[in-house]
Scaffold this motif. Structure first.
Motif, short mmCIF file in Angstrom:
data_model
loop_
_atom_site.label_atom_id
_atom_site.label_comp_id
_atom_site.label_asym_id
_atom_site.label_seq_id
_atom_site.Cartn_x
_atom_site.Cartn_y
_atom_site.Cartn_z
N ILE A 70 0.93 -1.74 -0.13
CA ILE A 70 0.10 0.01 0.40
C ILE A 70 1.31 1.25 -0.07
CG2 ILE A 70 -0.73 0.44 2.35
CD1 ILE A 70 -3.60 0.45 1.90
N LYS A 71 1.37 1.14 0.73
CA LYS A 71 2.76 2.28 0.73
C LYS A 71 3.35 2.92 -0.77
CE LYS A 71 4.45 1.44 5.11
NZ LYS A 71 5.85 1.36 6.02
N LEU A 72 4.37 1.12 -1.58
CA LEU A 72 4.24 1.84 -3.13
C LEU A 72 3.45 2.18 -3.54
CD1 LEU A 72 5.76 -2.12 -2.74
CD2 LEU A 72 7.87 0.36 -3.43
N ILE B 175 -7.71 9.48 -13.06
CA ILE B 175 -6.88 8.75 -12.72
C ILE B 175 -7.25 8.39 -11.17
CG2 ILE B 175 -4.90 10.02 -12.05
CD1 ILE B 175 -4.65 10.82 -14.73
N PHE B 176 -8.01 9.69 -10.14
CA PHE B 176 -8.16 9.63 -9.04
C PHE B 176 -9.54 7.91 -9.10
CE2 PHE B 176 -6.86 13.55 -7.95
CZ PHE B 176 -6.84 13.77 -7.60
N VAL B 177 -10.10 8.30 -9.41
CA VAL B 177 -11.03 6.49 -9.53
C VAL B 177 -10.07 5.37 -9.75
CG1 VAL B 177 -13.08 5.36 -11.05
CG2 VAL B 177 -13.40 7.43 -10.26
N LEU B 178 -8.82 5.32 -10.99
CA LEU B 178 -8.38 3.96 -11.07
C LEU B 178 -7.33 3.58 -9.18
CD1 LEU B 178 -7.20 5.04 -14.08
CD2 LEU B 178 -8.64 2.98 -13.39
N ILE B 179 -7.44 5.22 -8.95
CA ILE B 179 -6.33 4.61 -7.30
C ILE B 179 -7.08 4.59 -6.40
CG2 ILE B 179 -4.88 6.77 -5.93
CD1 ILE B 179 -3.90 8.42 -8.81
N GLY B 180 -7.58 5.49 -6.75
CA GLY B 180 -9.44 4.77 -5.31
C GLY B 180 -9.34 3.30 -5.44
N GLY B 181 -9.55 2.76 -6.68
CA GLY B 181 -9.95 1.04 -7.22
C GLY B 181 -8.49 0.66 -6.76
N LEU C 21 -8.48 -2.16 -3.32
CA LEU C 21 -8.40 -3.75 -3.95
C LEU C 21 -7.24 -4.02 -2.78
CD1 LEU C 21 -9.01 -4.10 -7.27
CD2 LEU C 21 -10.65 -5.43 -5.62
N GLU C 22 -5.97 -3.34 -2.59
CA GLU C 22 -5.40 -3.78 -1.38
C GLU C 22 -5.78 -3.77 -0.38
OE1 GLU C 22 -2.08 -4.93 -0.40
OE2 GLU C 22 -2.12 -4.78 -2.84
N LEU C 23 -6.60 -2.75 -0.34
CA LEU C 23 -7.26 -2.96 1.71
C LEU C 23 -7.95 -4.44 1.47
CD1 LEU C 23 -8.04 1.02 1.99
CD2 LEU C 23 -6.60 -1.25 3.84
N ILE C 24 -8.89 -4.39 0.85
CA ILE C 24 -9.53 -5.44 0.30
C ILE C 24 -8.43 -7.06 0.63
CG2 ILE C 24 -10.93 -7.14 -0.68
CD1 ILE C 24 -12.42 -4.51 -1.60
N ASN C 25 -7.43 -6.59 -0.05
CA ASN C 25 -6.76 -8.39 -0.40
C ASN C 25 -6.59 -7.99 1.24
OD1 ASN C 25 -4.91 -9.66 -1.49
ND2 ASN C 25 -3.36 -8.25 -1.27
N THR C 26 -5.84 -7.37 1.64
CA THR C 26 -4.71 -7.22 2.87
C THR C 26 -5.99 -8.31 4.43
OG1 THR C 26 -3.92 -5.43 3.00
CG2 THR C 26 -4.11 -6.12 5.27
N ALA C 27 -6.63 -7.34 3.92
CA ALA C 27 -7.97 -8.08 4.84
C ALA C 27 -8.81 -9.66 4.73
CB ALA C 27 -10.08 -7.13 5.01
N ILE C 28 -8.63 -9.76 3.76
CA ILE C 28 -8.98 -11.52 3.16
C ILE C 28 -7.07 -12.16 3.60
CG2 ILE C 28 -8.68 -12.82 1.00
CD1 ILE C 28 -10.78 -11.28 -0.53
N GLU C 29 -5.80 -11.56 3.24
CA GLU C 29 -5.02 -12.32 3.72
C GLU C 29 -5.30 -12.16 5.16
OE1 GLU C 29 -2.12 -10.24 2.14
OE2 GLU C 29 -1.71 -11.30 0.48
N VAL D 288 -6.46 -7.25 -7.18
CA VAL D 288 -5.23 -6.17 -7.53
C VAL D 288 -4.48 -5.90 -8.29
CG1 VAL D 288 -3.63 -4.51 -5.76
CG2 VAL D 288 -5.26 -6.03 -4.68
N TRP D 289 -3.38 -6.87 -8.57
CA TRP D 289 -2.67 -6.92 -10.28
C TRP D 289 -3.53 -6.56 -11.09
CZ3 TRP D 289 -2.76 -10.27 -14.30
CH2 TRP D 289 -2.07 -10.03 -15.07
N TRP D 290 -4.91 -7.17 -11.31
CA TRP D 290 -5.50 -6.85 -12.40
C TRP D 290 -6.01 -5.63 -12.65
CZ3 TRP D 290 -5.87 -9.02 -16.71
CH2 TRP D 290 -7.02 -8.82 -17.59
N PHE D 291 -6.38 -5.30 -11.49
CA PHE D 291 -6.76 -3.92 -11.75
C PHE D 291 -5.75 -2.88 -11.78
CE2 PHE D 291 -8.43 0.06 -10.34
CZ PHE D 291 -10.25 -0.15 -10.77
#
Length: 124
Positions: free
Chosen positions: A33-35, A60-66, A70-78, A103-106
């Motif tokens: 998430i830092k990266l 661009i803001f929508v893409l960044i937000g997405g 997704l990274e936050l959801i990925n973290t929660a799932i992990e 996360v990778w695909w998006f």
């Protein structure tokens, strides 16, 4: 104000506090998430420097937000999978890998869209 309205307001305020706590925890503990936030700053600075349109900036803001969402959801799932089992179970691996793939695909799609925006801005 009635008592019910105050309870709803307190719950709403608490839900924002909880969400903020989750974001700060992810920022403190998750390298990806830092990266991604660093990349977002670079993308926004570059976008500003080439004078992308307001419409493209919103995209661009929508893409960044997405990506961040997704990274936050990925973290929660992990973390949830790790809470349930520490063993190397194929289903636990599949859950983690699939969340990471989202996360990778998006992120790939966001990069492609950003490249299109850059070319449209520079060569229109």
């Amino acid at each position: 104000m009635n008592g019910r309205h105050l309870r709803v307001h307190k719950r709403l305020v608490q839900s924002f506090k909880d969400a903020n706590s989750g974001l700060l925890l992810a920022l403190a503990q998750e390298r990806n998430i830092k990266l991604q936030l660093s990349a977002a700053v670079l993308v926004l600075c570059f976008s500003w420097s080439i004078h992308v349109s307001l419409t493209y900036l919103v995209v661009i803001f929508v893409l960044i937000g997405g990506v961040i969402s997704l990274e936050l959801i990925n973290t929660a799932i992990e973390r949830l999978v790790d809470l349930v089992t520490k063993e190397n179970h194929p289903m636990a691996k599949a859950a983690k890998d699939t969340a990471a793939a989202a996360v990778w695909w998006f992120s790939v799609m966001a990069a492609v869209i950003f490249i299109v925006i850059v070319f449209a801005t520079l060569f229109h």
